[in-house]
Motif scaffolding. Structure first.
Motif, PDB file in Angstrom:
ATOM      1  N   LEU A  11      54.004 -37.324 -59.523  1.00 52.28           N
ATOM      2  CA  LEU A  11      55.239 -37.313 -60.302  1.00 52.28           C
ATOM      3  C   LEU A  11      56.368 -36.643 -59.534  1.00 52.28           C
ATOM      4  CD1 LEU A  11      56.562 -37.934 -63.036  1.00 52.28           C
ATOM      5  CD2 LEU A  11      55.829 -35.676 -63.819  1.00 52.28           C
ATOM      6  N   ALA A  12      56.053 -35.531 -58.865  1.00 50.88           N
ATOM      7  CA  ALA A  12      57.077 -34.832 -58.076  1.00 50.88           C
ATOM      8  C   ALA A  12      57.558 -35.686 -56.907  1.00 50.88           C
ATOM      9  CB  ALA A  12      56.510 -33.505 -57.566  1.00 50.88           C
ATOM     10  N   LEU A  13      56.638 -36.367 -56.223  1.00 52.98           N
ATOM     11  CA  LEU A  13      57.028 -37.228 -55.101  1.00 52.98           C
ATOM     12  C   LEU A  13      57.894 -38.389 -55.565  1.00 52.98           C
ATOM     13  CD1 LEU A  13      53.704 -37.352 -53.031  1.00 52.98           C
ATOM     14  CD2 LEU A  13      55.823 -36.139 -52.444  1.00 52.98           C
ATOM     15  N   LEU A  14      57.534 -38.976 -56.710  1.00 52.54           N
ATOM     16  CA  LEU A  14      58.352 -40.065 -57.244  1.00 52.54           C
ATOM     17  C   LEU A  14      59.753 -39.571 -57.590  1.00 52.54           C
ATOM     18  CD1 LEU A  14      55.806 -41.912 -59.588  1.00 52.54           C
ATOM     19  CD2 LEU A  14      56.859 -42.810 -57.513  1.00 52.54           C
ATOM     20  N   GLY A  15      59.824 -38.397 -58.246  1.00 50.17           N
ATOM     21  CA  GLY A  15      61.126 -37.847 -58.593  1.00 50.17           C
ATOM     22  C   GLY A  15      61.961 -37.540 -57.361  1.00 50.17           C
ATOM     23  N   TRP A  16      61.309 -36.976 -56.349  1.00 50.15           N
ATOM     24  CA  TRP A  16      62.029 -36.646 -55.114  1.00 50.15           C
ATOM     25  C   TRP A  16      62.561 -37.905 -54.442  1.00 50.15           C
ATOM     26  CZ3 TRP A  16      60.629 -37.342 -49.761  1.00 50.15           C
ATOM     27  CH2 TRP A  16      61.463 -36.677 -48.872  1.00 50.15           C
ATOM     28  N   CYS A  17      61.745 -38.972 -54.386  1.00 51.54           N
ATOM     29  CA  CYS A  17      62.182 -40.217 -53.762  1.00 51.54           C
ATOM     30  C   CYS A  17      63.331 -40.853 -54.542  1.00 51.54           C
ATOM     31  CB  CYS A  17      61.012 -41.195 -53.673  1.00 51.54           C
ATOM     32  SG  CYS A  17      59.757 -40.739 -52.463  1.00 51.54           S
ATOM     33  N   VAL A  18      63.247 -40.806 -55.874  1.00 52.44           N
ATOM     34  CA  VAL A  18      64.303 -41.402 -56.689  1.00 52.44           C
ATOM     35  C   VAL A  18      65.638 -40.688 -56.450  1.00 52.44           C
ATOM     36  CG1 VAL A  18      65.127 -41.675 -59.067  1.00 52.44           C
ATOM     37  CG2 VAL A  18      62.774 -42.296 -58.477  1.00 52.44           C
ATOM     38  N   VAL A  19      65.599 -39.359 -56.364  1.00 49.17           N
ATOM     39  CA  VAL A  19      66.836 -38.580 -56.192  1.00 49.17           C
ATOM     40  C   VAL A  19      67.312 -38.618 -54.741  1.00 49.17           C
ATOM     41  CG1 VAL A  19      67.850 -36.283 -56.352  1.00 49.17           C
ATOM     42  CG2 VAL A  19      66.298 -37.087 -58.141  1.00 49.17           C
ATOM     43  N   TYR A  57      66.559 -40.663 -52.193  1.00 46.81           N
ATOM     44  CA  TYR A  57      66.823 -41.943 -51.542  1.00 46.81           C
ATOM     45  C   TYR A  57      67.496 -42.950 -52.470  1.00 46.81           C
ATOM     46  CZ  TYR A  57      63.729 -40.027 -48.013  1.00 46.81           C
ATOM     47  OH  TYR A  57      63.184 -39.216 -47.056  1.00 46.81           O
ATOM     48  N   ARG A  58      68.225 -42.465 -53.466  1.00 46.36           N
ATOM     49  CA  ARG A  58      68.985 -43.373 -54.321  1.00 46.36           C
ATOM     50  C   ARG A  58      70.118 -43.995 -53.505  1.00 46.36           C
ATOM     51  NH1 ARG A  58      70.788 -38.248 -55.294  1.00 46.36           N
ATOM     52  NH2 ARG A  58      73.057 -37.969 -55.563  1.00 46.36           N
ATOM     53  N   ALA A  59      70.629 -45.110 -53.978  1.00 43.00           N
ATOM     54  CA  ALA A  59      71.612 -45.879 -53.214  1.00 43.00           C
ATOM     55  C   ALA A  59      72.879 -45.075 -52.922  1.00 43.00           C
ATOM     56  CB  ALA A  59      71.978 -47.160 -53.960  1.00 43.00           C
ATOM     57  N   SER A  60      73.350 -44.283 -53.887  1.00 37.12           N
ATOM     58  CA  SER A  60      74.597 -43.540 -53.676  1.00 37.12           C
ATOM     59  C   SER A  60      74.445 -42.435 -52.632  1.00 37.12           C
ATOM     60  CB  SER A  60      75.065 -42.942 -55.004  1.00 37.12           C
ATOM     61  OG  SER A  60      74.066 -42.063 -55.530  1.00 37.12           O
ATOM     62  N   ALA A  61      73.243 -41.824 -52.554  1.00 37.45           N
ATOM     63  CA  ALA A  61      73.031 -40.736 -51.596  1.00 37.45           C
ATOM     64  C   ALA A  61      72.491 -41.237 -50.258  1.00 37.45           C
ATOM     65  CB  ALA A  61      72.056 -39.714 -52.177  1.00 37.45           C
ATOM     66  N   ASN A  62      72.000 -42.468 -50.224  1.00 39.28           N
ATOM     67  CA  ASN A  62      71.403 -42.989 -48.996  1.00 39.28           C
ATOM     68  C   ASN A  62      71.802 -44.461 -48.835  1.00 39.28           C
ATOM     69  OD1 ASN A  62      69.652 -42.657 -46.723  1.00 39.28           O
ATOM     70  ND2 ASN A  62      68.115 -43.875 -47.810  1.00 39.28           N
ATOM     71  N   PRO A  63      73.073 -44.716 -48.546  1.00 37.58           N
ATOM     72  CA  PRO A  63      73.573 -46.101 -48.498  1.00 37.58           C
ATOM     73  C   PRO A  63      72.937 -46.929 -47.385  1.00 37.58           C
ATOM     74  CG  PRO A  63      75.219 -44.566 -47.663  1.00 37.58           C
ATOM     75  CD  PRO A  63      74.131 -43.734 -48.251  1.00 37.58           C
ATOM     76  N   THR A  64      72.448 -46.275 -46.336  1.00 40.52           N
ATOM     77  CA  THR A  64      71.809 -47.006 -45.238  1.00 40.52           C
ATOM     78  C   THR A  64      70.322 -46.691 -45.240  1.00 40.52           C
ATOM     79  OG1 THR A  64      73.843 -46.794 -43.916  1.00 40.52           O
ATOM     80  CG2 THR A  64      71.809 -47.432 -42.763  1.00 40.52           C
ATOM     81  N   PRO A  65      69.501 -47.601 -45.760  1.00 40.32           N
ATOM     82  CA  PRO A  65      68.068 -47.334 -45.851  1.00 40.32           C
ATOM     83  C   PRO A  65      67.424 -47.123 -44.485  1.00 40.32           C
ATOM     84  CG  PRO A  65      68.697 -49.236 -47.174  1.00 40.32           C
ATOM     85  CD  PRO A  65      69.866 -48.904 -46.316  1.00 40.32           C
ATOM     86  N   SER A  66      66.405 -46.273 -44.463  1.00 39.10           N
ATOM     87  CA  SER A  66      65.667 -46.034 -43.225  1.00 39.10           C
ATOM     88  C   SER A  66      64.803 -47.257 -42.893  1.00 39.10           C
ATOM     89  CB  SER A  66      64.766 -44.805 -43.384  1.00 39.10           C
ATOM     90  OG  SER A  66      63.884 -44.704 -42.284  1.00 39.10           O
ATOM     91  N   ARG A  67      64.646 -47.516 -41.597  1.00 39.27           N
ATOM     92  CA  ARG A  67      63.803 -48.622 -41.163  1.00 39.27           C
ATOM     93  C   ARG A  67      62.505 -48.119 -40.534  1.00 39.27           C
ATOM     94  NH1 ARG A  67      66.355 -53.493 -41.223  1.00 39.27           N
ATOM     95  NH2 ARG A  67      68.621 -53.489 -41.559  1.00 39.27           N
ATOM     96  N   THR A  68      62.134 -46.875 -40.849  1.00 36.61           N
ATOM     97  CA  THR A  68      60.893 -46.309 -40.315  1.00 36.61           C
ATOM     98  C   THR A  68      59.696 -47.105 -40.835  1.00 36.61           C
ATOM     99  OG1 THR A  68      61.894 -44.108 -40.274  1.00 36.61           O
ATOM    100  CG2 THR A  68      59.482 -44.233 -40.140  1.00 36.61           C
ATOM    101  N   SER A  69      58.820 -47.545 -39.947  1.00 34.01           N
ATOM    102  CA  SER A  69      57.677 -48.363 -40.330  1.00 34.01           C
ATOM    103  C   SER A  69      56.342 -47.689 -40.079  1.00 34.01           C
ATOM    104  CB  SER A  69      57.707 -49.705 -39.560  1.00 34.01           C
ATOM    105  OG  SER A  69      57.627 -49.457 -38.154  1.00 34.01           O
TER     106      SER A  69
END
Length: 288
Positions: free
Chosen positions: A62-70, A72-84
């Protein structure tokens, strides 16, 4: 609120009760029934043990999901990472679950082995046959005792001497209980005569399917006297909900007296046993 408090009081009464009042479901029950066998005690321990893993893992996810939502949301991270690929993360999410599964698997296999390995040779063998919608029981030892056990009808309470609804609850009480002695290893051979049923006695830690044409084996060793209730736990037709199981655990002396009389007069043996177990108020019924 009044209903909830009444349910709590009923649950507390059952936990504190001794003697004839042993274990049965209660309103709003969320915990397992009090253990009446060593196997059930191990099951209750294993349940608490697994919660120490399930709780933290659930909170972590639950904490990891919440952290990812906050984060890496679109407004805070407009350019998504391409790390594979990330070696450390892949090692953690591979090794971590393996370690957790090992901690769960070892005690689980130990418990499973104990459930199918009685500590001593059974002294009593009872064959339980599930039928729509009742149980046939046959004692396979010196005493030739066999009977059907059906859910008690409300209009039969007075005749059977089972007017105490706390001890003989609606939809769980039966006309003829299985009687076994305390501190005795009992083998139960389970089968069915029509469709699949399931023989379940929660306080004993037993739940085993009754399958037509097959005989499954279970065992229990009740550590305290009392009246214990279970039910068929496999959907078996329209009256599946009305197929209870009742096992009365008594002293060795009481069992011997009951077994000696039950082969010739089951109803009389049951009345005499109820008079001895349930108290003086049953003596009049036993004498009828």
């Amino acid at each position: 609120m009044r209903t909830f408090l009444a349910s709590l009081a009923a649950g507390a009464a059952i936990v504190a009760a001794t003697g004839a009042f042993a274990a049965q479901p209660v309103d709003w029950q969320m915990d397992l029934q009090p253990a009446a066998t060593d196997i059930m005690r191990q099951i209750r321990w294993f349940e608490a043990y697994t919660l120490w893993f399930i709780g933290p893992i659930t909170l972590l996810v639950l904490a990891l999901l919440g952290w990812c939502v906050v984060r890496y949301r679109a407004s805070a991270n407009p350019t998504p990472s391409r790390t594979s690929h990330n070696t450390m993360i892949e090692v953690i999410w591979t090794v971590g679950p393996v370690v957790v599964l090992l901690f769960l698997a070892v005690p689980s296999f130990q418990l499973l082995t104990a459930q199918y390995t009685p500590p001593e040779d059974p002294e009593i063998t009872i064959k339980a046959t599930g039928l729509q919608w009742y149980w046939d029981f046959e004692y396979q030892d010196e005493q030739e005792i066999s009977f059907s056990s059906l859910m008690m009808q409300e209009e039969d309470r007075a005749e059977l001497g089972k007017e105490d609804k706390a001890l003989y609850p609606r939809l769980l009480a039966v006309d003829n209980e299985v009687v076994v002695p305390v501190d005795t290893t009992v083998r139960v051979l389970v089968t069915a005569g029509d469709v699949i049923h399931s023989f379940a006695m929660p306080a004993f830690g037993i739940k085993i399917d009754a399958i037509p044409g097959r005989i499954e084996e279970a065992w229990f060793k009740a550590e305290r006297e009392g009246l214990f209730y279970g039910q068929c736990s496999e959907l078996c037709g329209k009256d599946h909900a009305y197929m209870p199981i009742a096992i009365r655990v008594v002293s060795q002396e009481q069992y011997q007296q009951w077994a000696g009389a039950a082969a010739d007069d089951l109803a009389g043996a049951n009345r005499a046993l109820m008079a001895a177990v349930d108290g003086p108020d049953k003596m009049a019924a036993a004498a009828e």
